[in-house]
Design a protein around this motif. Sequence first.
Motif, PDB file in Angstrom:
ATOM      1  N   THR A  84       0.775  -1.039   0.083  1.00  0.00           N
ATOM      2  CA  THR A  84       0.071   0.133   0.066  1.00  0.00           C
ATOM      3  C   THR A  84       0.799   1.451   0.005  1.00  0.00           C
ATOM      4  O   THR A  84       0.316   2.351  -0.197  1.00  0.00           O
ATOM      5  CB  THR A  84      -1.114  -0.028   1.152  1.00  0.00           C
ATOM      6  N   GLY A  85       2.214   1.117   0.474  1.00  0.00           N
ATOM      7  CA  GLY A  85       2.887   2.346   0.638  1.00  0.00           C
ATOM      8  C   GLY A  85       2.748   3.140   1.988  1.00  0.00           C
ATOM      9  O   GLY A  85       3.549   3.974   2.332  1.00  0.00           O
ATOM     10  N   LEU A  86       1.914   2.579   2.764  1.00  0.00           N
ATOM     11  CA  LEU A  86       1.880   3.124   3.909  1.00  0.00           C
ATOM     12  C   LEU A  86       2.992   2.794   4.961  1.00  0.00           C
ATOM     13  O   LEU A  86       2.878   3.265   6.245  1.00  0.00           O
ATOM     14  CB  LEU A  86       0.461   2.691   4.794  1.00  0.00           C
ATOM     15  N   LEU A  87       3.646   1.852   4.711  1.00  0.00           N
ATOM     16  CA  LEU A  87       4.943   1.664   5.583  1.00  0.00           C
ATOM     17  C   LEU A  87       6.037   2.333   5.260  1.00  0.00           C
ATOM     18  O   LEU A  87       6.958   2.522   5.885  1.00  0.00           O
ATOM     19  CB  LEU A  87       5.171  -0.128   5.359  1.00  0.00           C
ATOM     20  N   ALA A  88       6.276   2.638   3.992  1.00  0.00           N
ATOM     21  CA  ALA A  88       7.697   3.338   3.622  1.00  0.00           C
ATOM     22  C   ALA A  88       7.571   4.967   3.854  1.00  0.00           C
ATOM     23  O   ALA A  88       6.343   5.514   3.442  1.00  0.00           O
ATOM     24  CB  ALA A  88       7.620   3.033   2.037  1.00  0.00           C
ATOM     25  N   PRO A  89       8.632   5.562   4.008  1.00  0.00           N
ATOM     26  CA  PRO A  89       8.560   6.926   4.040  1.00  0.00           C
ATOM     27  C   PRO A  89       7.955   7.770   2.648  1.00  0.00           C
ATOM     28  O   PRO A  89       8.420   7.129   1.735  1.00  0.00           O
ATOM     29  CB  PRO A  89       9.882   7.349   4.420  1.00  0.00           C
ATOM     30  N   HIS A  90       6.981   8.474   2.999  1.00  0.00           N
ATOM     31  CA  HIS A  90       6.528   9.100   1.630  1.00  0.00           C
ATOM     32  C   HIS A  90       7.671   9.998   0.681  1.00  0.00           C
ATOM     33  O   HIS A  90       7.653   9.917  -0.261  1.00  0.00           O
ATOM     34  CB  HIS A  90       5.283  10.223   1.839  1.00  0.00           C
ATOM     35  N   CYS A  91       8.460  10.224   1.569  1.00  0.00           N
ATOM     36  CA  CYS A  91       9.687  11.332   0.866  1.00  0.00           C
ATOM     37  C   CYS A  91      10.872  10.315   0.346  1.00  0.00           C
ATOM     38  O   CYS A  91      11.819  10.582  -0.624  1.00  0.00           O
ATOM     39  CB  CYS A  91      10.445  12.187   1.687  1.00  0.00           C
ATOM     40  N   ARG A  92      10.888   9.115   0.919  1.00  0.00           N
ATOM     41  CA  ARG A  92      11.996   7.928   0.332  1.00  0.00           C
ATOM     42  C   ARG A  92      13.233   8.592   0.533  1.00  0.00           C
ATOM     43  O   ARG A  92      14.313   7.646   0.540  1.00  0.00           O
ATOM     44  CB  ARG A  92      11.610   7.483  -0.992  1.00  0.00           C
ATOM     45  N   GLU A  93      13.696   9.675   0.748  1.00  0.00           N
ATOM     46  CA  GLU A  93      15.057  10.113   0.961  1.00  0.00           C
ATOM     47  C   GLU A  93      15.394  10.915   2.020  1.00  0.00           C
ATOM     48  O   GLU A  93      16.558  11.466   2.345  1.00  0.00           O
ATOM     49  CB  GLU A  93      15.585  10.876  -0.444  1.00  0.00           C
ATOM     50  N   CYS A  94      14.416  11.206   2.897  1.00  0.00           N
ATOM     51  CA  CYS A  94      14.606  12.432   4.153  1.00  0.00           C
ATOM     52  C   CYS A  94      15.545  11.471   5.133  1.00  0.00           C
ATOM     53  O   CYS A  94      15.488  10.509   4.941  1.00  0.00           O
ATOM     54  CB  CYS A  94      13.774  12.790   4.573  1.00  0.00           C
TER      55      CYS A  94
END
Length: 181
Positions: A55-65
């Motif tokens: 779902t993408g709810l586990l990974a940070p939204h910004c992916r690089e912060c």
Amino acid sequence: MNLSFERPPAYDLGADADLGLWLAEWAEFADRIVHLGPDDGRDHGQLCWDVLAPTGLLAPHCRECRHPHGGPQGPQQMASALHRHIPPSQASPWIAATLIRSLVFPGGGDGPMQPVADALGDGLVELLGPDAQWRANGYAAYQEGAERNVSWRPVTEATFDAAVVGIGGGHAVVVVATGED
């Protein structure tokens, strides 16, 4: 929240196929993550992790912060977040609350769909049986037992979330609600 992932195939519930259809409709209508499938031996943490991973709810939204994020970092931390044991006799109202309540605007009433959420909760509890093991991440949705202490351990990267996970009777269910303020 529009989820951009492939939903799992419908689970064959035999004579209770209507429950699976109602859950699929509810998930789409109420924007909840609902999974019902066979008990394939995963524990509560692994099951919830596997359902939420696409779902993408586990990974940070910004992916690089570089700042830390609030959700669990793996299935073991997910299992730890699902710390609240729910007796099977109390699972139905926990499920119904997670299916229907707003996590952002609590106290607004549950609305005219409450009987449907109650029926879905009752159906899932009956399907999983009296020996099912139920877990939740706290009182974000089901506040009746919280004695005004609305607390939870996050299972997603969302600002607010509520999860109920059950395993029993050859079945496994995950219900997750999220909210952003």
